[in-house]
Each structure stands twice: as C-alpha cells, then as structure tokens.
Design a protein around this motif. Sequence first.
Motif, PDB file in Angstrom:
ATOM      1  N   GLU A  88       5.226  39.418  16.201  1.00  0.00           N
ATOM      2  CA  GLU A  88       6.298  38.503  16.578  1.00  0.00           C
ATOM      3  C   GLU A  88       7.286  38.392  15.425  1.00  0.00           C
ATOM      4  O   GLU A  88       6.904  38.111  14.303  1.00  0.00           O
ATOM      5  CB  GLU A  88       5.742  37.113  16.890  1.00  0.00           C
ATOM      6  N   ILE A  89       8.554  38.610  15.703  1.00  0.00           N
ATOM      7  CA  ILE A  89       9.604  38.483  14.701  1.00  0.00           C
ATOM      8  C   ILE A  89      10.572  37.397  15.173  1.00  0.00           C
ATOM      9  O   ILE A  89      10.993  37.385  16.329  1.00  0.00           O
ATOM     10  CB  ILE A  89      10.364  39.804  14.499  1.00  0.00           C
ATOM     11  N   VAL A  90      10.906  36.479  14.274  1.00  0.00           N
ATOM     12  CA  VAL A  90      11.819  35.382  14.591  1.00  0.00           C
ATOM     13  C   VAL A  90      13.037  35.483  13.670  1.00  0.00           C
ATOM     14  O   VAL A  90      12.890  35.598  12.456  1.00  0.00           O
ATOM     15  CB  VAL A  90      11.133  34.009  14.421  1.00  0.00           C
ATOM     16  N   PHE A  91      14.212  35.466  14.261  1.00  0.00           N
ATOM     17  CA  PHE A  91      15.474  35.451  13.524  1.00  0.00           C
ATOM     18  C   PHE A  91      16.155  34.118  13.797  1.00  0.00           C
ATOM     19  O   PHE A  91      16.284  33.714  14.950  1.00  0.00           O
ATOM     20  CB  PHE A  91      16.403  36.571  13.989  1.00  0.00           C
ATOM     21  N   ALA A  92      16.621  33.440  12.750  1.00  0.00           N
ATOM     22  CA  ALA A  92      17.355  32.180  12.900  1.00  0.00           C
ATOM     23  C   ALA A  92      18.829  32.437  12.579  1.00  0.00           C
ATOM     24  O   ALA A  92      19.156  32.904  11.492  1.00  0.00           O
ATOM     25  CB  ALA A  92      16.789  31.126  11.970  1.00  0.00           C
ATOM     26  N   PHE A  93      19.699  32.157  13.529  1.00  0.00           N
ATOM     27  CA  PHE A  93      21.138  32.317  13.369  1.00  0.00           C
ATOM     28  C   PHE A  93      21.779  30.935  13.337  1.00  0.00           C
ATOM     29  O   PHE A  93      21.619  30.155  14.271  1.00  0.00           O
ATOM     30  CB  PHE A  93      21.728  33.120  14.528  1.00  0.00           C
ATOM     31  N   SER A 118      25.227  28.490  12.908  1.00  0.00           N
ATOM     32  CA  SER A 118      26.681  28.364  12.953  1.00  0.00           C
ATOM     33  C   SER A 118      27.012  26.904  12.678  1.00  0.00           C
ATOM     34  O   SER A 118      26.127  26.096  12.426  1.00  0.00           O
ATOM     35  CB  SER A 118      27.226  28.801  14.310  1.00  0.00           C
ATOM     36  N   LYS A 119      28.280  26.561  12.753  1.00  0.00           N
ATOM     37  CA  LYS A 119      28.682  25.176  12.505  1.00  0.00           C
ATOM     38  C   LYS A 119      28.136  24.237  13.582  1.00  0.00           C
ATOM     39  O   LYS A 119      27.832  23.087  13.329  1.00  0.00           O
ATOM     40  CB  LYS A 119      30.199  25.069  12.443  1.00  0.00           C
ATOM     41  N   GLU A 120      28.010  24.743  14.805  1.00  0.00           N
ATOM     42  CA  GLU A 120      27.598  23.912  15.930  1.00  0.00           C
ATOM     43  C   GLU A 120      26.080  23.788  16.078  1.00  0.00           C
ATOM     44  O   GLU A 120      25.573  22.729  16.387  1.00  0.00           O
ATOM     45  CB  GLU A 120      28.176  24.441  17.250  1.00  0.00           C
ATOM     46  N   GLU A 121      25.356  24.901  15.893  1.00  0.00           N
ATOM     47  CA  GLU A 121      23.928  24.889  16.190  1.00  0.00           C
ATOM     48  C   GLU A 121      23.193  26.015  15.481  1.00  0.00           C
ATOM     49  O   GLU A 121      23.798  26.909  14.914  1.00  0.00           O
ATOM     50  CB  GLU A 121      23.704  25.015  17.700  1.00  0.00           C
ATOM     51  N   THR A 122      21.883  25.947  15.536  1.00  0.00           N
ATOM     52  CA  THR A 122      21.021  27.015  15.047  1.00  0.00           C
ATOM     53  C   THR A 122      20.264  27.583  16.240  1.00  0.00           C
ATOM     54  O   THR A 122      19.686  26.836  17.025  1.00  0.00           O
ATOM     55  CB  THR A 122      20.034  26.495  13.991  1.00  0.00           C
ATOM     56  N   LEU A 123      20.291  28.894  16.383  1.00  0.00           N
ATOM     57  CA  LEU A 123      19.583  29.573  17.458  1.00  0.00           C
ATOM     58  C   LEU A 123      18.468  30.422  16.873  1.00  0.00           C
ATOM     59  O   LEU A 123      18.643  31.057  15.846  1.00  0.00           O
ATOM     60  CB  LEU A 123      20.529  30.466  18.249  1.00  0.00           C
ATOM     61  N   PHE A 124      17.329  30.407  17.538  1.00  0.00           N
ATOM     62  CA  PHE A 124      16.183  31.195  17.110  1.00  0.00           C
ATOM     63  C   PHE A 124      15.935  32.275  18.151  1.00  0.00           C
ATOM     64  O   PHE A 124      15.713  31.985  19.317  1.00  0.00           O
ATOM     65  CB  PHE A 124      14.946  30.302  16.970  1.00  0.00           C
ATOM     66  N   PHE A 125      15.991  33.524  17.703  1.00  0.00           N
ATOM     67  CA  PHE A 125      15.741  34.667  18.564  1.00  0.00           C
ATOM     68  C   PHE A 125      14.364  35.201  18.218  1.00  0.00           C
ATOM     69  O   PHE A 125      14.128  35.657  17.108  1.00  0.00           O
ATOM     70  CB  PHE A 125      16.810  35.737  18.345  1.00  0.00           C
ATOM     71  N   LYS A 126      13.447  35.111  19.161  1.00  0.00           N
ATOM     72  CA  LYS A 126      12.064  35.530  18.936  1.00  0.00           C
ATOM     73  C   LYS A 126      11.785  36.753  19.796  1.00  0.00           C
ATOM     74  O   LYS A 126      12.067  36.757  20.992  1.00  0.00           O
ATOM     75  CB  LYS A 126      11.109  34.405  19.312  1.00  0.00           C
ATOM     76  N   THR A 127      11.242  37.785  19.182  1.00  0.00           N
ATOM     77  CA  THR A 127      10.886  38.985  19.920  1.00  0.00           C
ATOM     78  C   THR A 127       9.419  39.315  19.675  1.00  0.00           C
ATOM     79  O   THR A 127       8.930  39.179  18.564  1.00  0.00           O
ATOM     80  CB  THR A 127      11.803  40.168  19.550  1.00  0.00           C
ATOM     81  N   ILE A 128       8.737  39.682  20.734  1.00  0.00           N
ATOM     82  CA  ILE A 128       7.332  40.070  20.666  1.00  0.00           C
ATOM     83  C   ILE A 128       7.249  41.522  21.118  1.00  0.00           C
ATOM     84  O   ILE A 128       7.699  41.864  22.202  1.00  0.00           O
ATOM     85  CB  ILE A 128       6.454  39.182  21.566  1.00  0.00           C
ATOM     86  N   ALA A 129       6.677  42.351  20.268  1.00  0.00           N
ATOM     87  CA  ALA A 129       6.525  43.766  20.592  1.00  0.00           C
ATOM     88  C   ALA A 129       5.115  44.183  20.207  1.00  0.00           C
ATOM     89  O   ALA A 129       4.859  44.572  19.080  1.00  0.00           O
ATOM     90  CB  ALA A 129       7.549  44.599  19.853  1.00  0.00           C
ATOM     91  N   ASP A 130       4.205  44.068  21.135  1.00  0.00           N
ATOM     92  CA  ASP A 130       2.806  44.378  20.824  1.00  0.00           C
ATOM     93  C   ASP A 130       2.341  45.716  21.394  1.00  0.00           C
ATOM     94  O   ASP A 130       1.173  46.027  21.373  1.00  0.00           O
ATOM     95  CB  ASP A 130       1.886  43.260  21.301  1.00  0.00           C
TER      96      ASP A 130
END
Length: 83
Positions: A34-39, A41-53
Amino acid sequence: MHNNYYFLKRLVPKLADKIVGSTLSDNFVLHNEEIVFAFSSKEETLFFKTIADGQIGLNTLKTNYAKPKKNFRTWAKHIIGSE
C-alpha cells in the motif's frame, strides 16, 4: 469497474483538477503493498492510496487519513515538496 478504460477516462481529468497545482506533502508505504501520497493545496489535503498486491489494483482518494505511528516507511523522500 475501477480498472475499466471508460471509467478511468472520465475519472482522470477530475482527479487532475484536484491534484494539479498541489504540493506532495508526504508519502509512505504500508505493508509493502500500500502506497499513500498526500497532496496539499491551500484549500485541502487529499490522500491518494493505491494497493497493488499482484491480485488486484485498487486506488482510493480521501480527504482525511490517519498516518500510522509505526509499521510504515517513508518512500521517495526526494520528491516531497514537489508541485
């Protein structure tokens, strides 16, 4: 359905609107698959999580995510802070 070309073709431009212009503020690996990327911006934080098993690929986008206190590794530190 989430791997369907026509579904992804409509989803990607909407994701781009949210992610383009944001800064990669964090990324980490959980359980070696599982890899999580946090992006941020001025308005919000988005977390993109990808699972590749190897069996299935799954991507999720969340507005909040509790980073674990242990059992994770920060991944690709050199790209944190990139836009």
